[in-house]
Structure formats: structure tokens, C-alpha cells
Design an enzyme around this catalytic site. Structure first.
Site, PDB file in Angstrom:
ATOM      1  CB  THR A 142      -1.054   0.143   1.153  1.00 54.18           C
ATOM      2  OG1 THR A 142      -0.155  -0.394   2.417  1.00 54.18           O
ATOM      3  CG2 THR A 142      -2.206  -0.808   1.151  1.00 54.18           C
ATOM      4  NE  ARG A 153       7.302   1.776   3.323  1.00 53.58           N
ATOM      5  CZ  ARG A 153       6.117   2.322   4.231  1.00 53.58           C
ATOM      6  NH1 ARG A 153       6.141   1.578   5.371  1.00 53.58           N
ATOM      7  NH2 ARG A 153       5.510   3.441   4.147  1.00 53.58           N
ATOM      8  CB  SER A 208       6.554   5.687   6.113  1.00 52.03           C
ATOM      9  OG  SER A 208       5.641   6.326   6.814  1.00 52.03           O
ATOM     10  CG  HIS A 209       5.969   4.589  10.304  1.00 53.51           C
ATOM     11  ND1 HIS A 209       5.298   4.607   9.233  1.00 53.51           N
ATOM     12  CD2 HIS A 209       5.922   3.294  10.859  1.00 53.51           C
ATOM     13  CE1 HIS A 209       4.674   3.358   9.213  1.00 53.51           C
ATOM     14  NE2 HIS A 209       4.825   2.751  10.172  1.00 53.51           N
ATOM     15  CE  LYS A 220       4.409   7.496  -1.245  1.00 52.27           C
ATOM     16  NZ  LYS A 220       3.090   7.694  -0.557  1.00 52.27           N
ATOM     17  CG  ASP A 226       6.027   9.904   9.285  1.00 50.23           C
ATOM     18  OD1 ASP A 226       5.850  10.909   8.770  1.00 50.23           O
ATOM     19  OD2 ASP A 226       5.796   9.000   8.577  1.00 50.23           O
ATOM     20  CG  ASP A 246       7.086   9.614   4.587  1.00 51.44           C
ATOM     21  OD1 ASP A 246       6.518   9.332   5.901  1.00 51.44           O
ATOM     22  OD2 ASP A 246       6.129   9.296   3.847  1.00 51.44           O
ATOM     23  CG  ASP A 257       3.228  10.174   5.413  1.00 45.88           C
ATOM     24  OD1 ASP A 257       4.019   9.889   6.582  1.00 45.88           O
ATOM     25  OD2 ASP A 257       3.003   9.333   4.745  1.00 45.88           O
ATOM     26  NE  ARG A 258       2.151   6.399   9.684  1.00 46.52           N
ATOM     27  CZ  ARG A 258       1.925   5.201  10.149  1.00 46.52           C
ATOM     28  NH1 ARG A 258       2.019   5.209  11.382  1.00 46.52           N
ATOM     29  NH2 ARG A 258       1.542   4.234   9.104  1.00 46.52           N
ATOM     30  CD  GLU A 289      -5.179   5.750   6.909  1.00 45.66           C
ATOM     31  OE1 GLU A 289      -5.804   4.257   6.996  1.00 45.66           O
ATOM     32  OE2 GLU A 289      -4.105   5.926   6.566  1.00 45.66           O
ATOM     33  CB  SER A 344      -2.133   4.653  11.554  1.00 51.34           C
ATOM     34  OG  SER A 344      -2.777   4.989  10.271  1.00 51.34           O
ATOM     35  CE  LYS A 397       0.334   8.351   6.522  1.00 52.16           C
ATOM     36  NZ  LYS A 397      -0.385   7.035   6.258  1.00 52.16           N
TER      37      LYS A 397
HETATM   38  C1  G1P Z   1      -0.737   1.107   8.641  1.00 57.70           C
HETATM   39  C2  G1P Z   1      -1.718   1.951   9.067  1.00 57.70           C
HETATM   40  C3  G1P Z   1      -2.581   2.583   8.008  1.00 57.70           C
HETATM   41  C4  G1P Z   1      -1.812   3.328   7.103  1.00 57.70           C
HETATM   42  C5  G1P Z   1      -0.581   2.455   6.624  1.00 57.70           C
HETATM   43  C6  G1P Z   1       0.383   3.301   5.725  1.00 57.70           C
HETATM   44  O1  G1P Z   1      -1.164  -0.031   7.748  1.00 57.70           O
HETATM   45  O2  G1P Z   1      -2.532   1.418  10.320  1.00 57.70           O
HETATM   46  O3  G1P Z   1      -3.513   3.273   8.701  1.00 57.70           O
HETATM   47  O4  G1P Z   1      -2.217   3.834   5.978  1.00 57.70           O
HETATM   48  O5  G1P Z   1      -0.030   1.787   7.633  1.00 57.70           O
HETATM   49  O6  G1P Z   1       0.950   4.382   6.433  1.00 57.70           O
HETATM   50  P1  G1P Z   1      -1.493  -1.289   8.405  1.00 57.70           P
HETATM   51  O7  G1P Z   1      -0.095  -1.941   9.046  1.00 57.70           O
HETATM   52  O8  G1P Z   1      -2.411  -1.220   9.535  1.00 57.70           O
HETATM   53  O9  G1P Z   1      -1.926  -2.388   7.346  1.00 57.70           O
HETATM   54 ZN    ZN Z   2       5.119   8.354   6.696  1.00 57.80          ZN
END
Ligand code: G1P
Ligand code: ZN
Length: 540
Positions: free
Chosen positions: A16, A20, A110-111, A123, A274, A276, A278-279, A360, A362, A373
């Protein structure tokens, strides 16, 4: 042209959030090249313009040079690169849109921690600034399996430290300041004068950039433009290994910030972002703001910022995110869309003008200003609200709960479960769902139970099996799903929620308030028996 054996790489399926892997995997011979060539084969490179940059983690600088050499060999016309190869994810999304480019390549995991023994990622984002949809990522994946060669120039490297235009053969490379366009966008959305006046009155803030990409953005916007005290931003220099920090803005990993905000000399407002950018996590003096509550407060008050004074078109939240924002939407007469987990589902709603604000649980919140985000955006919207309303974060939350009631909420993660056991548990649970309605568990009656299926209101596409939901009379809810981003075994996410209308009972410790819901989840899903775990690994 470099020949490689077809099917040399069978593991380049983007998830998604893109592809990675461990950094050393990306550093392996032809690995990055194979994926980038496959991407250009699918989206086309000839005559096109792309944005390129990343969160500065280990291998970011090398990867940028490799991608430039491949883009040039494939006939790209122009690449816009952040100075030093740096761009936050929301800033990259903005640049793609601002310059009406043909998309962009973002380098980040990301994180996830960075370093030669940690994680790297890449990506492709579309011309709308949002992550490529599954049709595109699947086509890229198929192409990675079939590739027998890639095109790459052996041109000299571009000096990424110098702003301005240069060439890789016929391709223009524009090295730009990564911050200025993004900062201008923020200035167009928020009332910088009001926020500046608040800082001038002595308002104190701590921003923890966690040695990741938001450092330069936060210093420029918060300290230079808004007048926050020098040193407000800590861990402000992006480092290849994030200084050993785990740049995930939650109470566990941003413990330094949490310690300060809960301590005796806490500033008025704290925030973290985080790897990158976005969080985001937001904290008041002595009070943590859960992401679901943050989304609800932002939606209820967004009209106080100039970019949203005309009101919102609609609201969107991922299914596991608490229903707190639904109550705001209902009070405003707005539709609240409930989407599967993952930011990509918001893109269609934003493009179609169905929603203005999305979020979200998260730690992700954002709006239609970009197609990702955006951590600093959420932090600035909070500052704008505080500047206009006055009062503390705690007061704003208390008033919010007094108005709408409180959705107590928590997520329990069970990590690295044996995949077969986790799958079997979910299948057993799914099989039970048709018979759950009407049953009484822990004194609560089950109103409905299903496996969430989403029909996109814009393109009609259906995403099934997105998580099990069990809803009780009175608004309590249990959600279970397996993570789509974990790297070892399966991660079970258990989302727990209970609604308290008030005015009594708005101030109970969260895990206490949720105790009956937690017990009900165990009764129904038999997590201990099915996973062998007696307690979650992470509670947020
Ligand atoms: C997790 C978060 C989800 C977020 C994704 C990418 O996915 O729960 O909200 O969009 O990271 O940052 P998950 O590991 O739950 O599939
Ligand atoms: Zn991120």
C-alpha cells in the site's frame, strides 16, 4: 542498456505504501534499477517531467543519482529534485501538482528506521500527487518480473547541493529548495499572523522532528516565519539513520516529547512527525490527543483557518478510525465516508470533491491541499485553532467531548504472530459473523457484525475483506484486521471503541473505560487461545 536475467527479481511487489525492503536489498546489483525501469515502462518517461526526492535516509542520495541516470536514458524531459535529494512526502505531492508534472518518485520507508541495516523504500505518485492505484502498482510489479534489460546513462553525477538547473545529457534537472513551495502553500491555508501573535504572547511549543525530514520544514515555518522560539524544533537535522531514532510519532517512540509534555515545565503544545513527514502526533500540556480525536477536533474547527472558511465538502475516515468525527459530520450536515485502511482510498474522494478532510487512527490526517497525509499541515491547523479560540489543548478537548460526547478508543497490536495461526483465527471469526447479531457479550448486545466491504462512490470499485467489525448497541465497537504493512509474520490489529455521551464519565482512563470491550473481544475472537499471546505488544 544493461542486460539482466528476466525474473532476476521476483519480490518487487509494491504494498500500500510502495516497495519497501531492507536497505541492503535495494543496494544489491540492479535491484533499484529493475524497479525504476519497470515503473518508467509502465507510466512512460519520454518527454515527461517528474518530481524526485526522499526523506534523507541512508541510500537516499545514491538512489537519486541512479534514478536520474535511468530517467535520462529513458528520455525524460525534466526532473525536479529537492536540494540534497530531500523532499517530504506531502511536499513532493504538492510539487507534483504545482508544476503539473507527470508524477513523481518518492524515496522513503515512512516511519520505519533508516540505515544500512534498516529499511528503504520507493513509490510512484501519479499526476494528481497521490500514490499510484493498485492497477498501476500491479502493472509495475508484472513488469519487474519480465524485464530483461534497463537503460541507464553513465553520465557524471548531478551536484544536488547547488540550487538551479543542470543537465543529464538532454534532460533538465532542476534542483529546488525543498521547503519554500510547501511553506507558501501552508501560508495560503493558515492565518500566520494570528499564529505569530500567539507565539509573540509567549505561547510555547515543542516540535520533535525525530532527525527525519520535517526538520528543515518545521524550522523554516515555525521558527523563521511564525516566530516560535529558536530551538522549538528538536532533532531538526535529517540524518541517514535518523540518529538511531525510530521516527514514528506515537507515545511509545516519541517518548522524549511525551516526557516533556507530561512533565512540570511542559510547553503549551507538542507535536512530532515521522520519517517522511506525512504522519503527526499532537500533545497538549499534560494531555495526549488520540489521532481519532484530533481528526474530529480539526474537522469541527477547520473553518477557523482561512483555507477552510467556506466549510468542508465532506469528511472521510478509515473504517477502524473512531466514529468521533462522524458526530462532527452529522452536526454539520456533512457526509462522512468510511473507507478501508490506507491513504489511497481518500484520493478519489478528494479528486471528486466529495471530501475536504481525511484521517486515519494511525496518526495520519490531511486535506484536499495535497494527495498525501500531511503531518505539518495537521500541526499548523491545530496552532491556527488555538490562536483563534485561545485556551489550552485540554480545554479544547473537554469542550469537544462536552458537545459531541467522547469516543474512548484504543488500538492493541499483536506483532509477529505465526501467519498461519493469524489467518486461521480470522477465518474462524469470519465464519462466526452471521450468527453474532443479537448475542449478549460482557453485558453488551451485538447490533451487527460483518467483514467490511467498500464500494468506491467515485469509480464503483469494490474492496472486500477489509476487516471484521462487531458493533454493539450504544456505539461500542470492536474491529479486527491483519496489518498490510508488517514485515515479519502477521500483525493483528484490534481496535476498541466505546461511546460515552456525557456529561458524566468523560474523564475515565482510556483502558479502564474500554475494559468491557476488551473482554468482549477476547470472548468473541479468542485471541489468547488462537495466538498464544496473553497481552498486546503495543497499545496506542
Ligand atoms: C498502517 C496503518 C494505516 C496506514 C498504513 C500506511 O497499515 O494502520 O492506517 O495507512 O500503515 O501508513 P497496516 O499495517 O495497519 O495495514
Ligand atoms: Zn510516513
Amino acid at each position: 542498456m544493461t542486460a539482466i536475467p528476466t525474473t532476476a527479481f521476483t519480490d518487487q511487489k509494491p504494498g500500500t505504501s510502495g516497495l519497501r525492503k531492507k536497505t541492503r536489498v535495494f543496494m544489491g546489483p540492479h535491484y533499484l534499477e529493475n524497479f525504476v525501469q519497470a515503473t518508467f515502462d509502465v507510466v512512460g518517461a519520454k518527454g515527461k517531467t517528474f518530481v524526485l526526492g526522499g526523506d534523507g535516509r541512508f541510500y537516499n542520495d545514491r538512489a537519486v543519482q541512479i534514478i536520474l541516470a535511468i530517467a535520462a536514458a529513458n528520455g525524460a524531459a525534466r526532473v525536479i529534485v529537492g536540494q540534497g535529494g530531500i523532499l517530504s512526502t506531502p511536499a513532493a505531492s504538492h510539487l507534483i501538482r504545482l508544476n503539473k508534472t507527470d508524477g513523481g518518485l518518492i524515496l522513503s520507508a515512512s516511519h520505519n528506521p533508516g540505515g544500512i541495516d534498516e529499511d528503504f523504500g520507493i513509490k510512484f505518485n501519479m499526476p494528481n500527487g497521490g500514490p499510484a492505484p493498485e492497477s498501476v502498482t500491479e502493472a509495475i510489479y508484472q513488469r519487474t518480473l519480465a524485464l530483461g534489460e534497463y537503460h541507464k546513462l553513465s553520465a557524471p553525477e548531478v551536484d544536488l547541493s547547488r540550487l538551479g538547473r543542470s543537465h543529464v545529457e538532454k534532460m533538465f534537472v532542476d534542483v529546488i529548495d525543498p521547503v519554500s513551495d510547501y511553506a507558501a502553500l501552508m501560508e495560503s491555508l493558515f492565518d500566520f499572523d494570528a499564529i505569530r501573535a500567539m507565539f509573540a504572547r509567549g505561547f510555547r511549543m515543542r516540535m520533535d522532528s525525530m532527525c527525519a525530514v520535517t526538520g528543515p520544514y518545521a524550522v523554516e515555518i515555525l521558527e523563521n516565519r511564525l516566530g516560535a522560539a529558536k530551538g522549538t524544533v528538536t532533532h531538526a537535522t535529517p540524518l541517514p539513520d535518523f540518529g538511531g531514532m525510530h521516527p514514528d510519532p506515537n507515545p511509545t517512540w516519541a517518548h522524549e516529547l511525551m516526557g516533556e509534555m507530561m512533565g512540570p515545565d511542559a510547553p503549551d503544545f507538542g507535536a512530532a512527525s515521522d520519517g517522511d513527514g506525512d504522519r503527526n502526533m499532537v500533545v497538549g500540556r499534560g494531555i495526549y490527543v488520540s489521532p481519532s480525536d484530533s481528526l474530529a477536533v480539526l474537522a469541527a474547527n477547520a473553518h477557523l483557518a482561512k483555507g477552510y472558511k467556506a466549510g468542508l465538502k465532506g469528511i472521510a475516515r478509515s473504517m477502524p478510525t473512531s466514529a468521533a468525527v462522524d458526530r462532527v459530520g452529522a452536526a454539520m450536515g456533512l457526509t462522512t465516508y468510511e473507507t478501508p485502511t490506507g491513504w489511497k482510498f481518500f484520493g478519489n474522494l478528494l479528486d471528486a470533491g466529495f471530501a475536504t478532510i481525511c484521517g486515519e487512527e494511525s496518526f495520519g490526517t490531511g486535506s484536499d491541499h495535497v494527495r498525501e497525509k500531511d503531518g505539518l499541515w495537521a500541526i499548523l491547523l491545530w496552532l491556527n485553532i488555538l490562536a483563534v479560540r485561545g485556551g489550552s489543548v485540554a480545554e479544547i478537548l473537554a469542550q469537544h467531548w462536552a458537545t459531541y460526547g467522547r469516543n474512548y478508543y484504543s488500538r492493541h497490536d499483536y506483532e509477529a504472530i505465526e501467519t498461519a495461526r493469524a489467518d486461521a483465527m480470522m477465518e474462524t471469526l469470519r465464519a462466526k459473523l452471521p450468527n453474532l447479531a443479537g448475542q449478549k457479550v460482557q453485558g453488551m448486545t451485538i447490533a451487527a457484525a460483518d467483514d467490511f466491504s467498500y464500494t468506491d462512490p467515485v469509480d464503483g470499485s469494490i474492496s472486500a475483506r477489509q476487516g471484521v467489525r462487531i458493533v454493539f448497541d450504544g456505539g461500542a465497537r470492536i474491529v479486527l484486521r491483519l496489518s498490510g504493512t508488517g514485515t515479519s509474520g502477521a500483525t493483528l490489529r484490534l481496535y476498541l471503541e466505546r461511546y460515552q455521551a456525557g456529561p458524566e464519565g468523560l474523564d475515565i482512563p482510556v483502558q479502564t473505560a474500554l475494559a468491557p470491550v476488551i473482554a468482549a473481544a477476547e470472548d468473541i475472537a479468542q485471541i489468547t487461545a488462537n495466538t498464544g499471546r496473553t497481552a498486546p505488544d503495543v497499545i496506542s
